[in-house]
Write an enzyme that holds these catalytic residues in place. Structure first.
Site, PDB file in Angstrom:
ATOM      1  N   SER A 117      38.023  33.903  43.771  1.00 49.30           N
ATOM      2  CA  SER A 117      38.987  33.317  44.706  1.00 49.30           C
ATOM      3  C   SER A 117      38.851  33.936  46.085  1.00 49.30           C
ATOM      4  O   SER A 117      39.246  33.322  47.071  1.00 49.30           O
ATOM      5  CB  SER A 117      40.417  33.568  44.226  1.00 49.30           C
ATOM      6  N   HIS A 138      34.931  26.987  42.126  1.00 48.76           N
ATOM      7  CA  HIS A 138      36.280  27.556  42.105  1.00 48.76           C
ATOM      8  C   HIS A 138      37.267  26.601  41.445  1.00 48.76           C
ATOM      9  O   HIS A 138      37.597  25.554  41.996  1.00 48.76           O
ATOM     10  CB  HIS A 138      36.714  27.881  43.546  1.00 48.76           C
ATOM     11  N   GLU A 150      36.481  23.443  43.783  1.00 48.95           N
ATOM     12  CA  GLU A 150      35.786  23.637  45.053  1.00 48.95           C
ATOM     13  C   GLU A 150      34.353  24.100  44.741  1.00 48.95           C
ATOM     14  O   GLU A 150      34.165  25.031  43.954  1.00 48.95           O
ATOM     15  CB  GLU A 150      36.511  24.687  45.905  1.00 48.95           C
ATOM     16  N   ASN A 188      43.155  27.793  49.379  1.00 51.47           N
ATOM     17  CA  ASN A 188      43.911  29.030  49.567  1.00 51.47           C
ATOM     18  C   ASN A 188      44.076  29.370  51.047  1.00 51.47           C
ATOM     19  O   ASN A 188      45.021  30.052  51.426  1.00 51.47           O
ATOM     20  CB  ASN A 188      43.262  30.194  48.811  1.00 51.47           C
TER      21      ASN A 188
HETATM   22  N1  LIG Z   1      44.197  33.427  37.734  1.00 53.41           N
HETATM   23  C1  LIG Z   1      44.013  32.515  38.668  1.00 53.41           C
HETATM   24  O1  LIG Z   1      44.946  31.791  39.049  1.00 53.41           O
HETATM   25  C2  LIG Z   1      42.651  32.313  39.271  1.00 53.41           C
HETATM   26  C3  LIG Z   1      42.367  31.095  39.905  1.00 53.41           C
HETATM   27  C4  LIG Z   1      41.080  30.877  40.416  1.00 53.41           C
HETATM   28  C5  LIG Z   1      40.124  31.871  40.313  1.00 53.41           C
HETATM   29  N2  LIG Z   1      40.434  33.061  39.701  1.00 53.41           N
HETATM   30  C6  LIG Z   1      39.353  34.055  39.568  1.00 53.41           C
HETATM   31  O2  LIG Z   1      38.838  33.967  38.254  1.00 53.41           O
HETATM   32  C7  LIG Z   1      38.377  35.252  37.823  1.00 53.41           C
HETATM   33  C8  LIG Z   1      39.079  35.634  36.528  1.00 53.41           C
HETATM   34  O3  LIG Z   1      40.466  35.607  36.711  1.00 53.41           O
HETATM   35  P1  LIG Z   1      41.489  35.574  35.484  1.00 53.41           P
HETATM   36  O4  LIG Z   1      42.830  35.322  36.069  1.00 53.41           O
HETATM   37  O5  LIG Z   1      40.978  34.686  34.419  1.00 53.41           O
HETATM   38  O6  LIG Z   1      41.399  37.094  35.000  1.00 53.41           O
HETATM   39  P2  LIG Z   1      41.745  37.705  33.548  1.00 53.41           P
HETATM   40  O7  LIG Z   1      42.071  39.117  33.800  1.00 53.41           O
HETATM   41  O8  LIG Z   1      42.733  36.841  32.835  1.00 53.41           O
HETATM   42  O9  LIG Z   1      40.352  37.612  32.739  1.00 53.41           O
HETATM   43  C9  LIG Z   1      39.219  38.333  33.090  1.00 53.41           C
HETATM   44  C10 LIG Z   1      38.429  38.609  31.816  1.00 53.41           C
HETATM   45  O10 LIG Z   1      37.146  39.099  32.175  1.00 53.41           O
HETATM   46  C11 LIG Z   1      36.804  40.143  31.251  1.00 53.41           C
HETATM   47  N3  LIG Z   1      35.818  40.986  31.925  1.00 53.41           N
HETATM   48  C12 LIG Z   1      36.019  41.892  32.902  1.00 53.41           C
HETATM   49  N4  LIG Z   1      34.840  42.421  33.286  1.00 53.41           N
HETATM   50  C13 LIG Z   1      33.871  41.822  32.565  1.00 53.41           C
HETATM   51  C14 LIG Z   1      32.456  41.897  32.541  1.00 53.41           C
HETATM   52  N5  LIG Z   1      31.801  42.723  33.353  1.00 53.41           N
HETATM   53  N6  LIG Z   1      31.781  41.101  31.693  1.00 53.41           N
HETATM   54  C15 LIG Z   1      32.438  40.251  30.859  1.00 53.41           C
HETATM   55  N7  LIG Z   1      33.781  40.144  30.831  1.00 53.41           N
HETATM   56  C16 LIG Z   1      34.487  40.897  31.691  1.00 53.41           C
HETATM   57  C17 LIG Z   1      38.100  40.832  30.932  1.00 53.41           C
HETATM   58  O11 LIG Z   1      38.029  41.501  29.690  1.00 53.41           O
HETATM   59  C18 LIG Z   1      39.072  39.647  30.900  1.00 53.41           C
HETATM   60  O12 LIG Z   1      39.181  39.112  29.603  1.00 53.41           O
HETATM   61  C19 LIG Z   1      38.627  36.207  38.978  1.00 53.41           C
HETATM   62  O13 LIG Z   1      37.465  36.263  39.774  1.00 53.41           O
HETATM   63  C20 LIG Z   1      39.750  35.499  39.751  1.00 53.41           C
HETATM   64  O14 LIG Z   1      39.771  35.839  41.102  1.00 53.41           O
HETATM   65  C21 LIG Z   1      41.663  33.291  39.161  1.00 53.41           C
END
Ligand SMILES: NC(=O)c1ccc[n+]([C@@H]2O[C@H](COP(=O)([O-])OP(=O)(O)OC[C@H]3O[C@@H](n4cnc5c(N)ncnc54)[C@H](O)[C@@H]3O)[C@@H](O)[C@H]2O)c1
Length: 367
Positions: A117, A138, A150, A188
């Site tokens: 993000s 995204h 995106e 965003n």
């Molecule tokens: N939550 C949102 O609203 C949202 C929206 C768009 C984008 N994002 C992006 O998506 C990504 C994930 O966000 P999320 O909210 O799902 O996070 P989350 O914390 O729910 O999930 C992340 C997962 O990745 C795993 N992980 C961490 N490091 C790792 C690695 N090196 N290899 C494999 N697995 C690994 C963790 O164990 C965890 O299960 C981030 O980059 C975030 O910025 C989030």
């Protein structure tokens, strides 16, 4: 059938995996944290259950979705994927390290996508053997529900890789909008004035409920404060501060004091039981001056983004409507109010703003 890999089985990764598995792609997924791998299939079943119960998804299709979803113990199990989408922790070193490892495992023509993000796609591609196959993809939360994706190229991304990923995401039912590799991409970034201008008014003494009421009357499903309460004031502050830093402290992204105070108070919104307006139910009440002020700054932000290149008015409007559930896009706001009214509103706001905030209201070149 194309195989898609998803790395990270948290909120976003599991949602993204569901999107593709539901569309009939073979999805291979993994996570470094064993409990996340072990629970993934059950969590997917839980996510599908309400749709089956509501009659929106047949039990056969739910079973087919599960059959297309395979969890593997580590990255080596992803070797057959044509596209790998990472949704791991939001840390640049972790993502760069992951992409470098995937380069050694996946076929040379496979594509590496990031769901980041806030990180730059350009910087994630740096140092890789084949940066041309890196792009941003995204998704919005919840990924299976939100139609918008995106698609973010960096300067060296292979157009064929972009075309392929667009085709696959569209096959999964998504509306794909190309966004420039700029902080906040489209949604965003263009969302900032919706919150920021509302917070500026709150700071100057207009009650939050009155501002929300004005935006409801203007056709919005939620006012800015109800939306902050839904997302969480802490999440909103982090996003605002991230963009403020990435845009070198430009006053258009200024994190206003009431947002910091709200976070400090601990009343973060729905998740804590109280926020700016939650749990009160705000009723629509027209106040065209409030709506014009917020929409003038939304249109101006979109025009600044447009001037930076890599997007179109139609792309911005579609992204904002789908990504934020807004009733109209910034360029539709511009057409509705007319550029003269937008310019007059900005110039009035600039005249009343303290010196350091005046650049917040500078009209974009397109005005
Ligand atoms: N939550 C949102 O609203 C949202 C929206 C768009 C984008 N994002 C992006 O998506 C990504 C994930 O966000 P999320 O909210 O799902 O996070 P989350 O914390 O729910 O999930 C992340 C997962 O990745 C795993 N992980 C961490 N490091 C790792 C690695 N090196 N290899 C494999 N697995 C690994 C963790 O164990 C965890 O299960 C981030 O980059 C975030 O910025 C989030």
């Amino acid at each position: 059938m194309t195989t898609i890999a998803v790395i990270g089985l948290g909120t976003m990764g599991l949602g993204i995996a569901q999107c593709f598995a539901q569309a009939g792609f073979d999805v291979l997924a993994t996570d470094t944290h064993a409990p996340m791998r072990d629970s993934a299939a059950d969590r997917l079943v839980q996510n599908l259950a309400p749709r089956v119960k509501a009659g929106k998804l047949s039990p056969e299709d739910a079973a087919a979705t599960l059959a297309h979803f395979t969890v593997v113990p580590d990255l080596n199990g992803l070797a057959t994927a044509a596209l790998a989408i990472e949704a791991i922790v939001e840390r640049i070193e972790a993502k760069q390290d992951l992409f470098a490892r995937l380069e050694g495992i996946l076929a040379p023509h496979s594509i590496l996508a990031t769901n980041t993000s806030s990180l730059s796609v350009t910087s994630l591609a740096q140092g890789l053997a084949r940066p041309e196959r890196v792009l941003g993809l995204h998704f919005f939360n919840p990924a299976p529900v939100m139609r918008l994706v995106e698609l973010i190229p960096h300067a060296g991304t292979d157009p064929q890789a972009l075309a392929k990923v667009r085709e696959w995401a569209e096959a999964a039912g998504k509306t794909v909008i190309t966004a420039p590799d700029r902080p906040g991409f489209i949604v965003n970034r263009c969302a900032r004035p919706f919150y920021g201008e509302a917070l500026a008014m709150l700071e100057a003494g207009t009650p939050a409920a009155r501002i929300d009421a004005a935006m409801l009357a203007a056709g919005y499903r939620l006012g800015p404060f109800a939306l902050i309460d839904l997302i969480g004031a802490d999440i909103n502050l982090a996003a605002t501060e991230g963009l403020y830093a990435a845009m070198d402290g430009h006053p258009r992204y200024f994190p206003f004091a009431p947002l910091r105070a709200q976070v400090a108070s601990g009343h973060l919104g729905r998740k804590t039981g109280a926020g700016f307006v939650f749990p009160a139910e705000v009723v629509a009440h027209a106040d065209p001056m409030i709506a014009l002020r917020i929409e003038a700054t939304l249109a101006n932000e979109a025009l600044w983004l447009l001037a930076e290149g890599g997007t179109t008015p139609e792309g911005i409007d579609t992204a904002v409507k789908l990504g934020l559930n807004f009733p109209r896009g910034p360029f539709e706001m511009l057409a509705q109010h007319g550029s003269a009214a937008i310019k007059a509103t900005l110039s009035d706001l600039a005249a009343r703003a303290p010196d350091q905030m005046k650049p917040r209201y500078a009209p974009a070149p397109g005005l």
